[in-house]
Design an enzyme around this catalytic site. Structure first.
Site, PDB file in Angstrom:
ATOM      1  N   LEU A 133       0.793  -1.305  -0.094  1.00  0.00           N
ATOM      2  CA  LEU A 133       0.017   0.109  -0.093  1.00  0.00           C
ATOM      3  C   LEU A 133       0.914   1.239  -0.137  1.00  0.00           C
ATOM      4  O   LEU A 133       1.733   1.470   0.632  1.00  0.00           O
ATOM      5  CB  LEU A 133      -0.854   0.116   1.273  1.00  0.00           C
ATOM      6  CG  LEU A 133      -1.967  -0.983   1.351  1.00  0.00           C
ATOM      7  CD1 LEU A 133      -2.458  -0.960   2.896  1.00  0.00           C
ATOM      8  CD2 LEU A 133      -3.043  -0.919   0.462  1.00  0.00           C
ATOM      9  N   HIS A 190      -8.176   7.121  -2.686  1.00  0.00           N
ATOM     10  CA  HIS A 190      -8.998   5.792  -2.511  1.00  0.00           C
ATOM     11  C   HIS A 190      -7.889   4.850  -2.407  1.00  0.00           C
ATOM     12  O   HIS A 190      -6.937   4.402  -3.275  1.00  0.00           O
ATOM     13  CB  HIS A 190      -9.655   5.663  -4.064  1.00  0.00           C
ATOM     14  CG  HIS A 190     -10.562   4.595  -4.354  1.00  0.00           C
ATOM     15  ND1 HIS A 190     -11.887   4.939  -4.786  1.00  0.00           N
ATOM     16  CD2 HIS A 190     -10.703   3.474  -3.717  1.00  0.00           C
ATOM     17  CE1 HIS A 190     -12.645   3.546  -4.776  1.00  0.00           C
ATOM     18  NE2 HIS A 190     -12.043   2.887  -4.192  1.00  0.00           N
ATOM     19  N   LEU A 191      -8.164   4.107  -1.137  1.00  0.00           N
ATOM     20  CA  LEU A 191      -7.475   3.018  -0.861  1.00  0.00           C
ATOM     21  C   LEU A 191      -7.275   1.975  -1.965  1.00  0.00           C
ATOM     22  O   LEU A 191      -8.226   1.350  -2.788  1.00  0.00           O
ATOM     23  CB  LEU A 191      -7.935   2.370   0.272  1.00  0.00           C
ATOM     24  CG  LEU A 191      -7.173   1.379   1.241  1.00  0.00           C
ATOM     25  CD1 LEU A 191      -5.863   2.101   1.888  1.00  0.00           C
ATOM     26  CD2 LEU A 191      -8.073   0.579   2.110  1.00  0.00           C
ATOM     27  N   HIS A 192      -5.898   1.478  -2.237  1.00  0.00           N
ATOM     28  CA  HIS A 192      -5.725   0.307  -3.091  1.00  0.00           C
ATOM     29  C   HIS A 192      -4.391  -0.325  -3.038  1.00  0.00           C
ATOM     30  O   HIS A 192      -3.522   0.166  -2.433  1.00  0.00           O
ATOM     31  CB  HIS A 192      -5.665   0.818  -4.606  1.00  0.00           C
ATOM     32  CG  HIS A 192      -4.918   1.945  -5.001  1.00  0.00           C
ATOM     33  ND1 HIS A 192      -5.143   3.453  -4.716  1.00  0.00           N
ATOM     34  CD2 HIS A 192      -3.711   2.029  -5.794  1.00  0.00           C
ATOM     35  CE1 HIS A 192      -4.035   3.983  -5.109  1.00  0.00           C
ATOM     36  NE2 HIS A 192      -3.410   3.424  -5.441  1.00  0.00           N
ATOM     37  N   LEU A 193      -4.445  -1.491  -2.952  1.00  0.00           N
ATOM     38  CA  LEU A 193      -3.429  -2.466  -2.795  1.00  0.00           C
ATOM     39  C   LEU A 193      -2.819  -2.870  -4.091  1.00  0.00           C
ATOM     40  O   LEU A 193      -3.656  -3.518  -4.808  1.00  0.00           O
ATOM     41  CB  LEU A 193      -3.751  -3.826  -2.016  1.00  0.00           C
ATOM     42  CG  LEU A 193      -2.907  -4.819  -1.367  1.00  0.00           C
ATOM     43  CD1 LEU A 193      -1.736  -4.406  -0.531  1.00  0.00           C
ATOM     44  CD2 LEU A 193      -3.481  -6.040  -1.016  1.00  0.00           C
TER      45      LEU A 193
END
Length: 211
Positions: free
Chosen positions: A153, A166-169
């Protein structure tokens, strides 16, 4: 480590002037070596120019990207997963192909919920985020013979997030030698598969796994 193979190539001995060898290139760091190579090849000599055919990159240079919105929210809310590069959907997260990948098979796992704060994500979302990453590693090993992975992350602008809200892995498959001389000499990464072909491969594999 980087310079030693170069010393064995004809390119090095043809193009490097003697004064540049006063200090051993084996002691140079990555940036110094890259700068020296580009300086010699691009400024002091009329080196031939090679071209890497990547027509899908034309979308990027036709216009500046729209930074006012969230491309993940747009992909999630779209009605054409193939065009939006959404490879698969689960209950709380989806898998999106990186349109400008670091390497072949670069994927992002993103929650449907908009928000860039890790603390704001529920336990259910975080659990599905990690189990999806786990499954992606399995599928990428089976379908692309990946031999390693970078999974992680980037949180906040200071943490290197290109999309901080916007959270993204990131899930990036790796192979021995995938960072080669193209990156060192030309700041160029070679992507050996089109996004459309990658989408088709992963869409079928992930649908079968999560059916």
């Amino acid at each position: 480590v980087i310079a030693e193979p170069l010393l064995r190539t004809n390119y090095f001995w043809r193009h490097f002037p003697c004064e540049m060898l006063e200090k051993s290139p084996l002691n140079w760091g990555y940036s110094s070596l890259r700068g020296a190579l580009r300086s010699v090849a691009g400024t002091r000599y009329d080196a031939p120019v090679d071209r890497l055919w990547a027509p899908w990159r034309g979308e990027y240079v036709k216009k500046l990207p729209d930074l006012s919105g969230c491309f993940l929210c747009e992909a999630i809310g779209g009605n054409d997963d193939r065009a939006s590069l959404v490879a698969a959907r689960r209950a709380r997260v989806c898998v999106v192909l990186n349109r400008y990948p670091f390497g072949n098979g670069h994927l992002m796992v993103a929650p449907y919920q908009h928000g860039g704060d890790l603390a704001g994500a529920s336990d259910e979302i975080l659990t599905e985020l990690m189990t999806t990453a786990r499954d992606l590693c399995v599928v990428l090993k089976e379908s692309m013979r990946a031999q390693g992975f970078n999974v992680g992350l980037n949180l906040g602008q200071a943490g290197g997030a290109g999309l901080k809200d916007h959270l993204h892995l990131h899930v990036l498959p790796r192979w021995p030698g995938d960072a080669n001389f193209m990156l060192v000499m030309n700041d160029t990464r070679v992507i050996n598969q089109s996004l459309d072909a990658l989408w088709e491969l992963l869409h079928e594999a992930l649908q079968a796994r999560w059916r």
